[in-house]
Design an enzyme around this catalytic site. Structure first.
Site, PDB file in Angstrom:
ATOM      1  N   ILE A 114       0.842  -1.183   0.000  1.00  0.00           N
ATOM      2  CA  ILE A 114       0.000   0.000   0.000  1.00  0.00           C
ATOM      3  C   ILE A 114       0.883   1.241   0.000  1.00  0.00           C
ATOM      4  CG2 ILE A 114      -1.778   1.262   1.278  1.00  0.00           C
ATOM      5  CD1 ILE A 114      -2.376  -1.516   2.661  1.00  0.00           C
ATOM      6  N   CYS A 115       0.570   2.165  -0.877  1.00  0.00           N
ATOM      7  CA  CYS A 115       1.268   3.448  -0.929  1.00  0.00           C
ATOM      8  C   CYS A 115       0.394   4.474  -0.242  1.00  0.00           C
ATOM      9  CB  CYS A 115       1.515   3.840  -2.381  1.00  0.00           C
ATOM     10  SG  CYS A 115       2.121   5.512  -2.558  1.00  0.00           S
ATOM     11  N   LEU A 116       0.867   5.037   0.839  1.00  0.00           N
ATOM     12  CA  LEU A 116       0.116   6.063   1.561  1.00  0.00           C
ATOM     13  C   LEU A 116       0.550   7.437   1.067  1.00  0.00           C
ATOM     14  CD1 LEU A 116       0.333   4.608   5.163  1.00  0.00           C
ATOM     15  CD2 LEU A 116      -1.527   4.387   3.520  1.00  0.00           C
ATOM     16  N   GLN A 170       3.210   9.773  -2.595  1.00  0.00           N
ATOM     17  CA  GLN A 170       4.519   9.324  -3.044  1.00  0.00           C
ATOM     18  C   GLN A 170       4.449   7.846  -3.356  1.00  0.00           C
ATOM     19  OE1 GLN A 170       7.771  10.597  -0.706  1.00  0.00           O
ATOM     20  NE2 GLN A 170       6.936  12.623  -0.379  1.00  0.00           N
TER      21      GLN A 170
END
Length: 133
Positions: A98-100, A103
């Site tokens: 998962i990219c929070l 970025q």
């Protein structure tokens, strides 16, 4: 259900163990709506079932999150990934990472290829990618 192999982990500290036991009891007494914790004998790894919210693209879908708690939790954040199949979303890679925020590495295939052999998303070098999602 398939869990992802975690990098070698140290046992939980006493503080982390006490905190997680307290959080687990709270979860059982007052579970968050749309989430279900699958109980196991491993306090350091939780598998959470997530129900897609009504009225969204994910309605009537169910996913699983794997949460790996580090030795020094809560002073160090847990690692959280989706188990296969991960939902289709611009900030979720096909391997469940998962990219929070805004970025993210450039593209799914390149990122997943570089994450072979159980590489943790916590080891990823992130950079600005898309502020429109």
């Amino acid at each position: 259900m398939t869990t992802v192999a975690a990098p070698s982990r140290k046992a939980l500290s006493k503080i982390a163990c006490n905190r997680l036991q307290k959080e687990l009891v709270e979860w059982q007494v007052n579970p968050p709506v749309g989430f279900k914790h699958n109980l196991t004998d491993n306090l350091q790894r939780w598998v959470i079932e997530v129900a897609g919210a009504a009225g969204t693209l994910y309605a009537n879908e169910n996913y699983q999150l794997q949460v790996d708690f580090p030795e020094h939790y809560p002073m160090e954040a847990p690692q959280v990934i989706f188990l296969h199949p991960a939902p289709l979303h611009p900030h979720i890679y096909s391997n469940g990472h998962i990219c929070l925020g805004n970025q993210r590495p450039a593209d799914n295939d390149r990122y997943v290829k570089n994450c072979k052999n159980g590489r943790s998303p916590k080891e990823t070098r992130w950079w600005f990618h898309d502020d429109k999602v």
